[in-house]
Design an enzyme around this catalytic site. Structure first.
Site, short mmCIF file in Angstrom:
data_model
loop_
_atom_site.label_atom_id
_atom_site.label_comp_id
_atom_site.label_asym_id
_atom_site.label_seq_id
_atom_site.Cartn_x
_atom_site.Cartn_y
_atom_site.Cartn_z
N ASP A 137 59.78 68.38 27.02
CA ASP A 137 59.91 66.95 27.33
C ASP A 137 58.65 66.27 26.77
O ASP A 137 57.84 66.90 26.08
CB ASP A 137 60.10 66.72 28.83
N CYS A 152 57.16 71.86 29.65
CA CYS A 152 57.06 70.54 30.27
C CYS A 152 55.67 70.44 30.88
O CYS A 152 54.83 71.29 30.63
CB CYS A 152 58.19 70.27 31.27
N HIS A 177 60.96 94.11 31.66
CA HIS A 177 61.66 94.52 32.88
C HIS A 177 62.88 93.66 33.19
O HIS A 177 63.82 94.15 33.83
CB HIS A 177 60.71 94.46 34.08
N ARG A 200 50.29 71.08 31.20
CA ARG A 200 49.15 70.60 31.99
C ARG A 200 48.44 71.74 32.71
O ARG A 200 47.47 71.50 33.45
CB ARG A 200 49.63 69.55 32.99
#
Length: 156
Positions: free
Chosen positions: A8, A65, A98, A109
């Site tokens: 995004d 994002c 796994h 962020r």
């Protein structure tokens, strides 16, 4: 390897760095957006990645994002998608080895580009441990849960 990448607006800058890094490693990359930092909705990109994997356009994906949480939640709503948010290298390889994770999720962020490059590199090198019965058994149980709860779903 052929990969799809998407983010995004909050993940756009890191996506651009990761995309370029993956291309430098010699992988084919399909960029599904966002293409700028204008506000956008993360579920749209998670769905685009899932559809691309379902269509066989790529073997794996990277979704980004702001925190990683939104795209991870949205991507895992799609059948056959096993998205894992990894902010460390151990989770990135363990998720593939796994759990046959096919979508790496990063929070722009949360991690910087240097750590993101390490995580992506480890993710791309990892292989599902399909020769080990316990991992195959567990993955089949995950797929069975999915089949019971998404009976009309098509697996990629």
């Amino acid at each position: 390897m052929r990969l799809v990448v998407a983010s995004d607006h909050a993940g756009f800058l890191l996506k651009e760095e990761v995309r370029a890094y993956v291309e430098r490693l010699g992988h084919d990359v399909i960029d599904l957006g966002a293409y700028n930092t204008e506000p956008s909705d993360y579920p749209d990109f998670a769905e685009a990645v899932g559809k691309a994997l379902h269509a066989g356009r790529a073997e794996r994906a990277i979704l980004i994002c702001g925190s990683g949480v939104g795209v991870c939640v949205a991507a895992n709503k799609m059948p056959g998608i096993r998205a894992g948010m990894c902010h460390d290298t151990y989770s990135a390889h363990q998720g593939v080895e796994h759990d046959d994770m096919n979508v790496l999720v990063l929070g722009a962020r949360i991690v910087g580009s240097a750590l993101a490059f390490d995580i992506v590199s480890i993710y791309l090198q990892a292989k599902f441990q399909s020769q080990e019965e316990r991992f195959v058994r567990r993955l089949n149980k995950v797929k069975a849960i999915e089949a019971r709860n998404m009976p009309e779903a098509v697996q990629p």
